[in-house]
Motif scaffolding. Structure first.
Motif, PDB file in Angstrom:
ATOM      1  N   GLU A   1      35.204  45.749  46.896  1.00 25.84           N
ATOM      2  CA  GLU A   1      34.005  45.014  46.530  1.00 25.84           C
ATOM      3  C   GLU A   1      33.450  45.447  45.168  1.00 25.84           C
TER       4      GLU A   1
ATOM      5  N   ASP B   1      36.796  45.014  39.730  1.00 24.58           N
ATOM      6  CA  ASP B   1      37.037  43.811  38.921  1.00 24.58           C
ATOM      7  C   ASP B   1      35.976  42.726  39.154  1.00 24.58           C
TER       8      ASP B   1
ATOM      9  N   ASN C   1      35.734  39.518  36.710  1.00 27.17           N
ATOM     10  CA  ASN C   1      36.817  38.540  36.857  1.00 27.17           C
ATOM     11  C   ASN C   1      36.687  37.745  38.149  1.00 27.17           C
ATOM     12  N   LYS C   2      36.144  38.355  39.170  1.00 27.22           N
ATOM     13  CA  LYS C   2      35.886  37.611  40.408  1.00 27.22           C
ATOM     14  C   LYS C   2      34.859  36.504  40.156  1.00 27.22           C
ATOM     15  N   LYS C   3      33.874  36.780  39.316  1.00 28.08           N
ATOM     16  CA  LYS C   3      32.867  35.767  38.987  1.00 28.08           C
ATOM     17  C   LYS C   3      33.499  34.606  38.214  1.00 28.08           C
TER      18      LYS C   3
ATOM     19  N   THR D   1      37.369  39.757  48.954  1.00 27.31           N
ATOM     20  CA  THR D   1      36.152  40.002  48.164  1.00 27.31           C
ATOM     21  C   THR D   1      35.994  38.970  47.041  1.00 27.31           C
ATOM     22  N   THR D   2      37.083  38.333  46.599  1.00 27.72           N
ATOM     23  CA  THR D   2      36.953  37.241  45.636  1.00 27.72           C
ATOM     24  C   THR D   2      36.359  36.023  46.326  1.00 27.72           C
TER      25      THR D   2
ATOM     26  N   ALA E   1      32.730  36.510  46.347  1.00 26.30           N
ATOM     27  CA  ALA E   1      32.118  36.163  45.057  1.00 26.30           C
ATOM     28  C   ALA E   1      31.904  34.657  44.950  1.00 26.30           C
TER      29      ALA E   1
ATOM     30  N   GLY F   1      41.876  34.190  50.054  1.00 22.33           N
ATOM     31  CA  GLY F   1      41.911  35.382  49.216  1.00 22.33           C
ATOM     32  C   GLY F   1      43.307  35.982  49.239  1.00 22.33           C
TER      33      GLY F   1
ATOM     34  N   SER G   1      43.151  37.318  41.064  1.00 17.92           N
ATOM     35  CA  SER G   1      43.074  37.888  39.721  1.00 17.92           C
ATOM     36  C   SER G   1      44.492  38.037  39.194  1.00 17.92           C
TER      37      SER G   1
ATOM     38  N   ASN H   1      41.740  34.380  36.750  1.00 17.08           N
ATOM     39  CA  ASN H   1      40.723  34.707  35.749  1.00 17.08           C
ATOM     40  C   ASN H   1      41.224  34.547  34.321  1.00 17.08           C
TER      41      ASN H   1
END
Length: 270
Positions: free
Chosen positions: A91, A94, A97-99, A121-122, A125, A191, A227, A251
């Motif tokens: 979490e 990175d 880049n997740k955003k 976790t992406t 986001a 994910g 990513s 990303n």
């Protein structure tokens, strides 16, 4: 695969090449450094450039695979995912880049859809970027995602029960798999742990990989979030071939060279 013609790579191997007298530790270090740059290594190439037999190379690859430093495959090896396994570490990994990935993927979500979201976790986001007035039905096995969705007034939440995996903070038992068989989603937000143009999508955890496979089967459209550091890596448990996903969101630019094999399959890349 591109041969060791690249000057930088070639020079890297020359640093360690001491013909038949090369120590195993040096040889394995050379293998790992090449793999970190090229993402895939061939036993034949290594045998030639390190002046040892293919049997020696195969033993090296097996030892490195047993240590989790690479993934041994037929004819060579591919890099493992560099992403931390435990949720608490992922979490914080990175985040920017997740955003970027989340902002690219949000355009696919429309009012009225039924959406599967797994425990990545992406994916979290992406949920964090949901417009306040978005109207969806979200079906998830992730406790953190369920917690975020709780604060969005126009999203109906259906939570998949079962035994929680403390590594992922998500349920992934047989009860969870059976639960998802009762639904058909418009979209699955997938994910990714690892994705490789030949080996497909793979995961580190067996139960989670089986669950993802079933969520894909029960979805009309699959959006995979990854990513770029996960691209051209592989893990032990097979999820699906590339053809089973509809969109890959990363990303970086879709024109990035590492994504070329995926574009050649006809996959949409954002």
């Amino acid at each position: 695969m591109q041969k060791l013609q690249n000057i930088a790579i070639f020079n890297l191997f020359l640093q360690y090449k001491t013909a038949s007298k090369m120590k195993k530790e040096e040889r394995q270090k050379a293998i790992l450094e090449y793999l970190s740059k090229e993402h895939r290594v061939s036993s034949v190439e290594l045998s030639e450039y390190l002046s040892v037999s293919e049997d020696t190379i195969r033993r090296d690859l097996k030892e490195l695979s047993d240590q989790g430093l690479l993934k041994a495959v037929r004819g060579g090896a591919v890099a493992p995912s560099p992403i931390p396994l435990h949720y608490r570490k992922r979490e914080k990994h990175d985040i920017e880049n997740k955003k970027i990935i989340a902002q690219k993927a949000i355009s696919y979500l429309k009012d009225g859809q039924v959406v599967f979201i797994d425990g990545g976790t992406t994916s979290l986001a992406l949920v964090a970027s949901f417009p306040y007035d978005l109207k969806l039905t979200v079906i998830t096995n992730s406790f953190p995602i369920a917690s975020l969705v709780e604060d969005l007034p126009n999203i109906d939440l259906i939570f998949a029960g079962g035994k929680m995996c403390k590594t992922s903070f998500a349920t992934s038992s047989i009860e969870t798999i059976d639960f998802f068989r009762n639904f058909r989603a418009d979209i699955f937000i997938l994910g990714i742990c690892s994705i490789h143009h030949e080996r497909g999508i793979t995961g580190i955890l067996y139960d989670d990989s089986v669950l993802k496979k079933n969520m894909i089967k029960n979805s009309n459209f699959v959006i995979a979030l990854s990513s770029i550091e996960k691209v051209e890596t592989a893990e032990s448990y097979f999820v699906c071939p590339i053809k089973d996903i509809d969109v890959l969101v990363t990303n970086v630019s879709p024109e990035d060279e590492i994504l070329k094999p995926y574009k050649n399959t006809g996959l949409t890349i954002l």
